[in-house]
Design a protein around this motif. Structure first.
Motif, PDB file in Angstrom:
ATOM      1  N   ARG A 163       0.831  -1.205   0.000  1.00 20.04           N
ATOM      2  CA  ARG A 163       0.000   0.000   0.000  1.00 20.04           C
ATOM      3  C   ARG A 163       0.864   1.253   0.000  1.00 20.04           C
ATOM      4  O   ARG A 163       0.596   2.209  -0.724  1.00 20.04           O
ATOM      5  N   ILE A 164       1.912   1.223   0.813  1.00 22.78           N
ATOM      6  CA  ILE A 164       2.807   2.383   0.864  1.00 22.78           C
ATOM      7  C   ILE A 164       3.498   2.567  -0.488  1.00 22.78           C
ATOM      8  O   ILE A 164       3.545   3.665  -1.044  1.00 22.78           O
ATOM      9  N   LEU A 165       4.019   1.448  -1.033  1.00 24.35           N
ATOM     10  CA  LEU A 165       4.832   1.543  -2.244  1.00 24.35           C
ATOM     11  C   LEU A 165       4.004   1.918  -3.462  1.00 24.35           C
ATOM     12  O   LEU A 165       4.526   2.466  -4.427  1.00 24.35           O
ATOM     13  N   SER A 166       2.713   1.611  -3.439  1.00 22.44           N
ATOM     14  CA  SER A 166       1.863   1.914  -4.597  1.00 22.44           C
ATOM     15  C   SER A 166       0.945   3.091  -4.320  1.00 22.44           C
ATOM     16  O   SER A 166       0.037   3.365  -5.101  1.00 22.44           O
ATOM     17  N   SER A 167       1.178   3.798  -3.235  1.00 16.49           N
ATOM     18  CA  SER A 167       0.245   4.845  -2.818  1.00 16.49           C
ATOM     19  C   SER A 167       0.270   6.059  -3.737  1.00 16.49           C
ATOM     20  O   SER A 167      -0.705   6.805  -3.806  1.00 16.49           O
ATOM     21  N   GLY A 168       1.401   6.267  -4.413  1.00 18.90           N
ATOM     22  CA  GLY A 168       1.526   7.478  -5.205  1.00 18.90           C
ATOM     23  C   GLY A 168       1.804   8.714  -4.370  1.00 18.90           C
ATOM     24  O   GLY A 168       1.949   9.814  -4.906  1.00 18.90           O
ATOM     25  N   GLU A 169       1.889   8.534  -3.073  1.00 18.91           N
ATOM     26  CA  GLU A 169       2.204   9.661  -2.185  1.00 18.91           C
ATOM     27  C   GLU A 169       3.669  10.051  -2.382  1.00 18.91           C
ATOM     28  O   GLU A 169       4.508   9.218  -2.726  1.00 18.91           O
ATOM     29  N   PRO A 170       3.991  11.316  -2.157  1.00 11.79           N
ATOM     30  CA  PRO A 170       5.407  11.720  -2.247  1.00 11.79           C
ATOM     31  C   PRO A 170       6.245  11.014  -1.189  1.00 11.79           C
ATOM     32  O   PRO A 170       5.733  10.629  -0.126  1.00 11.79           O
ATOM     33  N   GLU A 217       8.217  12.181   0.780  1.00 10.64           N
ATOM     34  CA  GLU A 217       8.213  12.909   2.048  1.00 10.64           C
ATOM     35  C   GLU A 217       7.058  12.431   2.941  1.00 10.64           C
ATOM     36  O   GLU A 217       7.126  12.545   4.161  1.00 10.64           O
ATOM     37  N   ALA A 218       6.016  11.910   2.323  1.00 11.19           N
ATOM     38  CA  ALA A 218       4.874  11.427   3.105  1.00 11.19           C
ATOM     39  C   ALA A 218       5.039   9.966   3.501  1.00 11.19           C
ATOM     40  O   ALA A 218       4.638   9.554   4.591  1.00 11.19           O
ATOM     41  N   THR A 219       5.637   9.188   2.607  1.00  7.96           N
ATOM     42  CA  THR A 219       5.782   7.756   2.883  1.00  7.96           C
ATOM     43  C   THR A 219       7.094   7.447   3.601  1.00  7.96           C
ATOM     44  O   THR A 219       7.282   6.333   4.070  1.00  7.96           O
ATOM     45  N   HIS A 220       7.989   8.440   3.647  1.00  8.79           N
ATOM     46  CA  HIS A 220       9.301   8.289   4.269  1.00  8.79           C
ATOM     47  C   HIS A 220      10.158   7.258   3.540  1.00  8.79           C
ATOM     48  O   HIS A 220      10.983   6.586   4.142  1.00  8.79           O
ATOM     49  N   ILE A 221       9.913   7.129   2.223  1.00  8.66           N
ATOM     50  CA  ILE A 221      10.837   6.347   1.391  1.00  8.66           C
ATOM     51  C   ILE A 221      12.104   7.168   1.230  1.00  8.66           C
ATOM     52  O   ILE A 221      12.047   8.359   0.906  1.00  8.66           O
ATOM     53  N   ILE A 222      13.239   6.550   1.499  1.00  8.79           N
ATOM     54  CA  ILE A 222      14.481   7.326   1.438  1.00  8.79           C
ATOM     55  C   ILE A 222      15.406   6.878   0.308  1.00  8.79           C
ATOM     56  O   ILE A 222      16.373   7.564   0.006  1.00  8.79           O
ATOM     57  N   TRP A 223      15.105   5.758  -0.313  1.00 10.03           N
ATOM     58  CA  TRP A 223      15.947   5.296  -1.419  1.00 10.03           C
ATOM     59  C   TRP A 223      15.134   4.357  -2.310  1.00 10.03           C
ATOM     60  O   TRP A 223      14.321   3.571  -1.813  1.00 10.03           O
ATOM     61  N   ARG A 224      15.351   4.495  -3.606  1.00  9.98           N
ATOM     62  CA  ARG A 224      14.768   3.564  -4.576  1.00  9.98           C
ATOM     63  C   ARG A 224      15.895   3.005  -5.416  1.00  9.98           C
ATOM     64  O   ARG A 224      16.669   3.766  -6.002  1.00  9.98           O
ATOM     65  N   ASP A 225      15.990   1.695  -5.466  1.00  9.52           N
ATOM     66  CA  ASP A 225      16.970   1.047  -6.324  1.00  9.52           C
ATOM     67  C   ASP A 225      16.719   1.499  -7.764  1.00  9.52           C
ATOM     68  O   ASP A 225      15.576   1.514  -8.211  1.00  9.52           O
ATOM     69  N   PRO A 226      17.780   1.886  -8.487  1.00 11.24           N
ATOM     70  CA  PRO A 226      17.599   2.392  -9.857  1.00 11.24           C
ATOM     71  C   PRO A 226      16.845   1.422 -10.768  1.00 11.24           C
ATOM     72  O   PRO A 226      16.170   1.856 -11.699  1.00 11.24           O
ATOM     73  N   SER A 227      16.943   0.144 -10.498  1.00 13.39           N
ATOM     74  CA  SER A 227      16.246  -0.828 -11.338  1.00 13.39           C
ATOM     75  C   SER A 227      14.776  -0.987 -10.927  1.00 13.39           C
ATOM     76  O   SER A 227      14.022  -1.705 -11.582  1.00 13.39           O
TER      77      SER A 227
END
Ligand SMILES: [Zn+2]
Length: 170
Positions: free
Chosen positions: A33-40, A42-52
């Protein structure tokens, strides 16, 4: 003490979100839910996305300590042995980078890295594999935590996220 720490990663919120064994197919996997939320971020507190696009790192919304990072495959996969080689490499790279960022941002005396594989092992979200990384200091498991299951966090999640993004290796 260590056992207590790992148990602390099972937040009531996450336990509630996964009660009944619901999975991603009815939208109940809290990570999906978090990963597909479309939220920025800053809201989901995602700090890194693997380039792939195979792995991400995000803050635990109910951390045991400030800077408690979780690294996971983007794909809803519960078994470490079930990852393909690319996912496995991406997740491990995320763990490596998270440790580097924690070292840079918090200067901890130690870092716990680990995963609870399966509910019997303590996983709060057993169907979506995730590794934990969090900074540690000598004596940081204090009386309040051990006795009252209560903890005081010195900084807001957004502050932790900003620190880790700044310290994340380029
Ligand atoms: Zn999932």
């Amino acid at each position: 003490m260590l056992e207590r720490l790992w148990a602390g990663w099972r937040s009531p919120y996450i336990e509630g979100a996964t009660a009944g064994g619901a999975d991603v197919h009815d939208g109940a996997c809290v990570f999906c839910r978090i990963l597909s939320s479309g939220e920025p971020d800053e809201a989901t507190h995602i700090i890194w996305r693997d380039p792939s696009g195979r792995a991400v790192a995000l803050l635990n919304a109910y951390p045991y300590a400030s800077g408690h990072v979780m690294v996971m495959p983007v794909r809803h996969a519960g078994r470490l042995a079930g990852l393909d080689a690319e996912e496995s490499a991406a997740v491990w790279e995320g763990v490596r980078l998270a440790v580097a960022a924690l070292e840079g941002a918090y200067r901890p005396e130690g870092i716990n890295v680990g995963a609870n594989l399966g509910r019997a092992a303590g996983a709060g979200v057993p169907d979506h594999l995730h590794f934990h990384a969090l900074p540690r200091w000598a004596g940081d498991t204090n009386f309040t935590t051990a006795v009252a299951d209560l903890r005081v966090l010195p900084e807001a999640l957004g502050v932790s996220a900003a620190k880790l993004r700044a310290a994340w290796p380029a």
